[in-house]
Write a protein that holds these residues in place. Structure first.
Motif: not given
Ligand SMILES: *[C@@H]1O[C@H](CO)[C@@H](O)[C@H](O)[C@H]1NC(C)=O
Length: 260
Positions: A122-150
């Motif tokens: 899926l390729v989302t670009k300008k015109g797609d739902w709430l598209f704002d890659p700078a904001s996506t990047l900013k927030w994605a970088k704050t999140e913790d998706w690292t390995t969950i302990p066993d």
């Protein structure tokens, strides 16, 4: 003679399981690394595991890797990949803010005998739902998706059930969704929360929308499930909903919806 037949028996015993024991995390990690390098280079040639009979779609339409998005070299700011060893599949999220082609891309790959036989992008670009890659990047970088302990890992069934409950409530408001607190939803580039301990994802879900044709990639070690789906019935919009589940509850949601 006897020795020879013992040797050849042993060789058969070793060779036979090899063909089916090939869905390992390292195979899947190697393929996603190749895929990311290929998108960076603008050529699928380096994806070693690509089957010659690959079934490839872009935004749910039949396409080819030679003429699709993989033919465009992109400077990728952020990647996240997850690995499903049961379904033998991967999901990769790519965030690209570069002015050449600002985009947020989600790709599922499915493997048969160690080869990628299905790739859906899926390729989302300008015109797609709430598209704002700078904001996506900013927030994605704050999140913790690292390995969950066993000891804290959820089962595959629990992870999928949490995602399905979330997706089902679009149609059926009686469904109980295991909301986490905090929970943050990154919908295109729009963030429901502020990155605080009280953030909620239960902030308004539209009514009477069928999310169907669900295709899952589940990674228990990361507590994630990505679901490709048709948003609004069988001919609905191409969409990805990815979830991070912690102790059975929804912690993060990332969505991509193709409008154009
Ligand atoms: C590719 O897979 C889709 C289902 O995901 C199927 O509908 C389509 O017919 C397949 N295409 C080919 C060429 O096999």
């Amino acid at each position: 003679m006897l020795l020879l037949s013992i040797l050849s028996l042993a060789a058969t015993a070793i060779a036979a399981p090899r063909a089916i024991a090939d869905c390992t995390r390292s195979v899947l990690e190697g393929a996603t690394a190749d895929y990311i390098a290929a998108q960076t280079a603008g050529s699928s040639a380096g994806i070693k595991a690509l089957s010659t009979s690959l079934n490839y779609t872009e935004n749910d339409k039949a396409a080819t890797v030679a003429t699709g998005i993989l033919a465009t070299a992109l400077k990728i700011d952020h990647t996240k990949s997850t690995y499903d060893l049961t379904a033998c599949a991967t999901y990769t999220e790519l965030i690209i803010t570069d002015t050449k082609l600002p985009s947020v891309i989600g790709t599922q790959m499915r493997f048969t005998n160690g080869q990628v036989t299905k790739m859906q992008t899926l390729v989302t670009k300008k015109g797609d739902w709430l598209f704002d890659p700078a904001s996506t990047l900013k927030w994605a970088k704050t999140e913790d998706w690292t390995t969950i302990p066993d000891a804290k890992r959820d089962t595959r069934a629990v992870i999928q059930a949490a995602a399905d409950a979330y997706l089902d409530i679009f149609k059926d408001k009686t469904v109980k969704v295991p909301w986490g607190t905090p929970c943050d939803r990154l919908e295109g580039g729009s963030y429901t929360g502020k990155g605080t301990a009280t953030d909620s994802c239960n902030v308004g879900i539209p009514n009477n929308i069928d999310l169907v044709n669900r295709r899952y990639v589940i990674d228990e070690t990361l507590g994630t499930v990505d679901v490709f789906l048709s948003f609004g019935g069988p001919t609905g919009r191409p969409d990805s909903h990815e979830f991070r589940i912690e102790s059975g509850k929804i912690r993060y949601v990332h969505t991509l919806t193709v409008m154009t």
